[in-house]
Design a protein around this motif. Structure first.
Motif, PDB file in Angstrom:
ATOM      1  N   SER A  15       0.992  -1.249   0.306  1.00  0.00           N
ATOM      2  CA  SER A  15      -0.153   0.045  -0.375  1.00  0.00           C
ATOM      3  C   SER A  15       0.699   1.173   0.009  1.00  0.00           C
ATOM      4  O   SER A  15       0.971   2.053  -0.539  1.00  0.00           O
ATOM      5  CB  SER A  15      -1.023   0.267   0.976  1.00  0.00           C
ATOM      6  OG  SER A  15      -1.752  -1.247   1.254  1.00  0.00           O
ATOM      7  N   TYR A  18       2.289   1.498  -3.509  1.00  0.00           N
ATOM      8  CA  TYR A  18       1.377   2.018  -4.537  1.00  0.00           C
ATOM      9  C   TYR A  18       1.463   3.547  -4.390  1.00  0.00           C
ATOM     10  O   TYR A  18       1.506   4.267  -4.936  1.00  0.00           O
ATOM     11  CB  TYR A  18      -0.059   1.121  -4.125  1.00  0.00           C
ATOM     12  CG  TYR A  18      -0.900   1.710  -5.516  1.00  0.00           C
ATOM     13  CD1 TYR A  18      -0.382   1.197  -7.064  1.00  0.00           C
ATOM     14  CD2 TYR A  18      -1.445   2.654  -4.861  1.00  0.00           C
ATOM     15  CE1 TYR A  18      -1.990   1.779  -7.311  1.00  0.00           C
ATOM     16  CE2 TYR A  18      -2.586   3.022  -5.860  1.00  0.00           C
ATOM     17  CZ  TYR A  18      -2.453   2.901  -7.217  1.00  0.00           C
ATOM     18  OH  TYR A  18      -3.165   3.348  -8.348  1.00  0.00           O
ATOM     19  N   GLU A  19       1.646   4.086  -3.069  1.00  0.00           N
ATOM     20  CA  GLU A  19       0.825   5.038  -2.673  1.00  0.00           C
ATOM     21  C   GLU A  19       2.291   6.440  -2.799  1.00  0.00           C
ATOM     22  O   GLU A  19       1.820   7.027  -3.667  1.00  0.00           O
ATOM     23  CB  GLU A  19       0.655   5.812  -0.878  1.00  0.00           C
ATOM     24  CG  GLU A  19      -0.071   6.930  -0.763  1.00  0.00           C
ATOM     25  CD  GLU A  19       0.239   7.231   0.814  1.00  0.00           C
ATOM     26  OE1 GLU A  19       0.589   8.063   1.165  1.00  0.00           O
ATOM     27  OE2 GLU A  19       0.283   6.119   1.443  1.00  0.00           O
ATOM     28  N   ARG A  20       3.626   5.666  -2.528  1.00  0.00           N
ATOM     29  CA  ARG A  20       4.815   6.699  -3.153  1.00  0.00           C
ATOM     30  C   ARG A  20       4.904   6.812  -4.618  1.00  0.00           C
ATOM     31  O   ARG A  20       4.839   7.808  -5.428  1.00  0.00           O
ATOM     32  CB  ARG A  20       5.696   6.016  -2.489  1.00  0.00           C
ATOM     33  CG  ARG A  20       5.807   6.483  -1.077  1.00  0.00           C
ATOM     34  CD  ARG A  20       6.660   5.575  -0.991  1.00  0.00           C
ATOM     35  NE  ARG A  20       6.830   6.160   0.818  1.00  0.00           N
ATOM     36  CZ  ARG A  20       8.253   5.660   1.539  1.00  0.00           C
ATOM     37  NH1 ARG A  20       8.625   5.288   1.068  1.00  0.00           N
ATOM     38  NH2 ARG A  20       7.915   6.157   3.033  1.00  0.00           N
ATOM     39  N   TYR A  21       4.347   5.521  -5.205  1.00  0.00           N
ATOM     40  CA  TYR A  21       4.005   5.523  -6.795  1.00  0.00           C
ATOM     41  C   TYR A  21       3.263   6.449  -7.770  1.00  0.00           C
ATOM     42  O   TYR A  21       3.489   7.205  -8.298  1.00  0.00           O
ATOM     43  CB  TYR A  21       4.046   3.902  -7.365  1.00  0.00           C
ATOM     44  CG  TYR A  21       4.014   4.002  -9.156  1.00  0.00           C
ATOM     45  CD1 TYR A  21       5.127   4.339  -9.531  1.00  0.00           C
ATOM     46  CD2 TYR A  21       2.930   4.103  -9.770  1.00  0.00           C
ATOM     47  CE1 TYR A  21       4.887   3.922 -10.809  1.00  0.00           C
ATOM     48  CE2 TYR A  21       2.158   3.963 -10.810  1.00  0.00           C
ATOM     49  CZ  TYR A  21       3.637   4.240 -11.720  1.00  0.00           C
ATOM     50  OH  TYR A  21       3.535   4.180 -13.060  1.00  0.00           O
ATOM     51  N   SER A  22       2.149   6.629  -6.496  1.00  0.00           N
ATOM     52  CA  SER A  22       1.438   7.401  -7.524  1.00  0.00           C
ATOM     53  C   SER A  22       1.232   8.570  -7.015  1.00  0.00           C
ATOM     54  O   SER A  22       1.122   9.061  -8.226  1.00  0.00           O
ATOM     55  CB  SER A  22      -0.438   7.206  -6.180  1.00  0.00           C
ATOM     56  OG  SER A  22      -0.749   6.010  -7.095  1.00  0.00           O
ATOM     57  N   ASN A  23       2.267   8.944  -6.149  1.00  0.00           N
ATOM     58  CA  ASN A  23       2.038  10.566  -5.878  1.00  0.00           C
ATOM     59  C   ASN A  23       3.735  10.697  -7.240  1.00  0.00           C
ATOM     60  O   ASN A  23       3.637  12.132  -7.357  1.00  0.00           O
ATOM     61  CB  ASN A  23       2.709  10.977  -4.337  1.00  0.00           C
ATOM     62  CG  ASN A  23       1.782  10.983  -3.111  1.00  0.00           C
ATOM     63  OD1 ASN A  23       0.131  10.670  -3.647  1.00  0.00           O
ATOM     64  ND2 ASN A  23       2.246  10.589  -2.061  1.00  0.00           N
ATOM     65  N   TYR A  24       4.355  10.505  -6.909  1.00  0.00           N
ATOM     66  CA  TYR A  24       4.999  10.782  -8.025  1.00  0.00           C
ATOM     67  C   TYR A  24       4.891  10.451  -9.383  1.00  0.00           C
ATOM     68  O   TYR A  24       5.254  11.557  -9.805  1.00  0.00           O
ATOM     69  CB  TYR A  24       6.458   9.182  -7.692  1.00  0.00           C
ATOM     70  CG  TYR A  24       7.255   9.046  -9.679  1.00  0.00           C
ATOM     71  CD1 TYR A  24       8.279  10.138  -9.355  1.00  0.00           C
ATOM     72  CD2 TYR A  24       7.392   8.254 -10.508  1.00  0.00           C
ATOM     73  CE1 TYR A  24       8.955  10.645 -10.334  1.00  0.00           C
ATOM     74  CE2 TYR A  24       7.936   9.104 -11.282  1.00  0.00           C
ATOM     75  CZ  TYR A  24       9.331   9.502 -11.506  1.00  0.00           C
ATOM     76  OH  TYR A  24       9.136   9.486 -12.518  1.00  0.00           O
ATOM     77  N   LYS A  25       3.479   9.779  -9.701  1.00  0.00           N
ATOM     78  CA  LYS A  25       2.987  10.229 -10.882  1.00  0.00           C
ATOM     79  C   LYS A  25       2.007  11.514 -11.145  1.00  0.00           C
ATOM     80  O   LYS A  25       2.094  12.319 -11.985  1.00  0.00           O
ATOM     81  CB  LYS A  25       2.031   8.501 -11.495  1.00  0.00           C
ATOM     82  CG  LYS A  25       3.140   7.638 -11.873  1.00  0.00           C
ATOM     83  CD  LYS A  25       4.226   8.175 -13.164  1.00  0.00           C
ATOM     84  CE  LYS A  25       3.768   7.973 -14.382  1.00  0.00           C
ATOM     85  NZ  LYS A  25       3.997   7.938 -15.494  1.00  0.00           N
ATOM     86  N   THR A  26       1.697  11.806 -10.082  1.00  0.00           N
ATOM     87  CA  THR A  26       0.885  12.907 -10.337  1.00  0.00           C
ATOM     88  C   THR A  26       1.731  14.356 -10.535  1.00  0.00           C
ATOM     89  O   THR A  26       1.004  15.061 -10.833  1.00  0.00           O
ATOM     90  CB  THR A  26      -0.244  12.966  -8.717  1.00  0.00           C
ATOM     91  OG1 THR A  26      -0.901  11.768  -8.826  1.00  0.00           O
ATOM     92  CG2 THR A  26      -0.659  14.225  -8.498  1.00  0.00           C
ATOM     93  N   ARG A  27       2.686  14.003  -9.559  1.00  0.00           N
ATOM     94  CA  ARG A  27       4.191  15.624  -9.156  1.00  0.00           C
ATOM     95  C   ARG A  27       4.140  15.058 -10.551  1.00  0.00           C
ATOM     96  O   ARG A  27       3.876  16.700 -11.596  1.00  0.00           O
ATOM     97  CB  ARG A  27       5.164  15.424  -8.265  1.00  0.00           C
ATOM     98  CG  ARG A  27       4.573  15.031  -6.607  1.00  0.00           C
ATOM     99  CD  ARG A  27       5.437  15.439  -5.715  1.00  0.00           C
ATOM    100  NE  ARG A  27       6.414  13.872  -6.532  1.00  0.00           N
ATOM    101  CZ  ARG A  27       6.194  13.022  -5.343  1.00  0.00           C
ATOM    102  NH1 ARG A  27       5.571  12.969  -4.851  1.00  0.00           N
ATOM    103  NH2 ARG A  27       7.537  12.683  -5.605  1.00  0.00           N
ATOM    104  N   ASN A  29       2.575  14.542 -13.625  1.00  0.00           N
ATOM    105  CA  ASN A  29       2.034  14.468 -14.895  1.00  0.00           C
ATOM    106  C   ASN A  29       1.889  16.515 -14.201  1.00  0.00           C
ATOM    107  O   ASN A  29       1.488  17.382 -15.120  1.00  0.00           O
ATOM    108  CB  ASN A  29       0.492  13.804 -14.719  1.00  0.00           C
ATOM    109  CG  ASN A  29       0.681  12.633 -14.607  1.00  0.00           C
ATOM    110  OD1 ASN A  29       1.193  12.212 -16.188  1.00  0.00           O
ATOM    111  ND2 ASN A  29      -0.161  11.485 -13.967  1.00  0.00           N
TER     112      ASN A  29
END
Length: 76
Positions: A15, A18-27, A29
């Motif tokens: 979890s 995944y959260e860190r990966y999602s934050n990375y992708k959001t930044r 984008n």
């Protein structure tokens, strides 16, 4: 890269990963959108010239001011 977690806290580890990966992708984008907006916001000299011509036609600026700005925008 493959990461395997085992044990009681594996779900928490996945979890967080995944959260860190999602934050990375959001930044990432957001950064790309900011760069695209910067490019779009750069003034095109011909668009700027149209705006100045409208000011001239409305009598807001004088012909001399228009000519000066036109030369500046077109690098003449």
């Amino acid at each position: 890269m493959c990461v395997l977690f085992a044990g009681k806290k594996a779900q928490d580890a996945y979890s967080k990963l995944y959260e860190r990966y999602s934050n990375y992708k959001t930044r990432e984008n957001n950064q790309m959108q900011d760069e695209e907006n910067t490019i779009k916001n750069q003034n095109d000299p011909y668009d700027e010239l149209k705006k100045i011509k409208e000011l001239l036609d409305m009598g807001i600026i004088a012909q001399e001011e228009f000519d000066t700005k036109k030369k500046e925008l077109l690098n003449l």
